[in-house]
Design a protein around this motif. Structure first.
Motif, PDB file in Angstrom:
ATOM      1  N   PHE A   1      24.518  35.717  17.114  1.00 52.04           N
ATOM      2  CA  PHE A   1      23.175  35.937  17.645  1.00 52.04           C
ATOM      3  C   PHE A   1      22.425  36.919  16.758  1.00 52.04           C
TER       4      PHE A   1
ATOM      5  N   PHE B   1      17.937  35.426  19.497  1.00 55.43           N
ATOM      6  CA  PHE B   1      18.330  34.072  19.110  1.00 55.43           C
ATOM      7  C   PHE B   1      19.838  33.994  19.351  1.00 55.43           C
ATOM      8  N   ASP B   2      20.261  33.385  20.447  1.00 54.14           N
ATOM      9  CA  ASP B   2      21.683  33.283  20.770  1.00 54.14           C
ATOM     10  C   ASP B   2      22.168  31.882  20.384  1.00 54.14           C
ATOM     11  N   TYR B   3      22.791  31.790  19.218  1.00 54.84           N
ATOM     12  CA  TYR B   3      23.234  30.493  18.697  1.00 54.84           C
ATOM     13  C   TYR B   3      24.486  29.984  19.407  1.00 54.84           C
TER      14      TYR B   3
ATOM     15  N   GLY C   1       9.097  36.525  17.926  1.00 55.89           N
ATOM     16  CA  GLY C   1       9.871  35.908  16.853  1.00 55.89           C
ATOM     17  C   GLY C   1       9.982  36.843  15.677  1.00 55.89           C
TER      18      GLY C   1
ATOM     19  N   ARG D   1      22.873  28.703  22.650  1.00 57.57           N
ATOM     20  CA  ARG D   1      21.765  27.804  22.295  1.00 57.57           C
ATOM     21  C   ARG D   1      20.472  28.099  23.059  1.00 57.57           C
TER      22      ARG D   1
ATOM     23  N   ILE E   1      16.909  30.920  23.157  1.00 57.53           N
ATOM     24  CA  ILE E   1      16.093  31.996  22.605  1.00 57.53           C
ATOM     25  C   ILE E   1      15.402  32.655  23.790  1.00 57.53           C
TER      26      ILE E   1
ATOM     27  N   MET F   1      17.259  26.062  22.610  1.00 55.95           N
ATOM     28  CA  MET F   1      17.250  26.075  21.155  1.00 55.95           C
ATOM     29  C   MET F   1      17.421  24.688  20.534  1.00 55.95           C
TER      30      MET F   1
ATOM     31  N   THR G   1      13.184  39.733  20.697  1.00 51.10           N
ATOM     32  CA  THR G   1      13.580  38.328  20.793  1.00 51.10           C
ATOM     33  C   THR G   1      15.046  38.201  20.432  1.00 51.10           C
TER      34      THR G   1
ATOM     35  N   SER H   1      12.582  35.849  24.682  1.00 48.67           N
ATOM     36  CA  SER H   1      11.647  36.855  24.187  1.00 48.67           C
ATOM     37  C   SER H   1      11.161  37.694  25.352  1.00 48.67           C
TER      38      SER H   1
ATOM     39  N   ILE I   1      13.799  25.089  15.141  1.00 45.06           N
ATOM     40  CA  ILE I   1      14.531  26.362  15.207  1.00 45.06           C
ATOM     41  C   ILE I   1      15.495  26.452  14.027  1.00 45.06           C
TER      42      ILE I   1
ATOM     43  N   LEU J   1      18.007  31.672   8.975  1.00 41.86           N
ATOM     44  CA  LEU J   1      17.223  32.815   9.422  1.00 41.86           C
ATOM     45  C   LEU J   1      17.532  34.041   8.568  1.00 41.86           C
TER      46      LEU J   1
END
Length: 183
Positions: A47, A63-65, A168, A68, A70, A85, A61, A72, A90, A96
């Motif tokens: 993340f 981004f938790d991969y 973002g 899956r 996002i 996600m 924000t 904010s 994305i 990123l």
């Protein structure tokens, strides 16, 4: 004995920061001042956390991969917005990180990678949250404020663009969160 202590201290501190990359980006804003963004990437847990320090326009924000999603949190609105996600716009975590590295190296990089997210204040409020589904980084960010489900929109004609919050990673991958016309 002293060498053993030094090696032990280095091993302890080295493993504590092993999975993290931290980036600090300072850039001029439209008012003549500076805007600071701090990005923390957790490589082991997949993340990234982006903090934008811009007074009343500040946001965080995640981004938790792994999960899956996002999320904010726009500080002036005292609310969190969560987004699935799965959308093709994305960027992957390694992409990123590459964007961040390029921006720091070039200092004036600008990207047109931008998504618009619509939510309905009355219809998209999530009242019963399963934090296990969203993961602990998003829980830590959003657990004490209202949580709204957002959706990526391809066309901006059904959102109120004047009431959007920008989150973002500014200049690299922007997210505008806007109320929909059905609100």
């Amino acid at each position: 004995m002293k060498i053993l202590v030094v090696c032990l201290v280095l091993a302890i501190f080295g493993t504590q920061s092993h999975g993290y990359d931290v980036y600090n980006i300072i850039s001029p804003n439209n008012n003549g001042g500076n805007l600071q963004e701090t990005v923390t990437v957790d490589n082991e847990n997949h993340f990234a956390i982006i903090n934008i320090h811009a007074g009343s326009c500040s946001s965080t924000t995640v981004f938790d991969y792994k999960h899956r999603y996002i999320a904010s949190r726009v500080l002036s609105r005292r609310a969190c917005y969560i987004l699935d996600m799965k959308h093709k716009a994305i960027p992957a975590l390694d992409q990123l990180k590459r964007y961040i590295y390029e921006r720091k190296a070039l200092k004036n990089m600008y990207s047109d990678k931008y998504i618009w997210v619509k939510y309905s204040p009355l219809q998209s409020l999530i009242t019963h949250v399963d934090w296990f589904l969203f993961g602990s980084p998003i829980k830590q960010l959003c657990s004490h404020v209202p949580l709204y489900k957002g959706e990526v929109v391809e066309k901006t004609h059904d959102i109120h663009a004047e009431a959007c919050a920008k989150t973002g990673l500014l200049g690299i991958f922007g997210i505008s969160i806007c109320a929909g016309t059905d609100a």
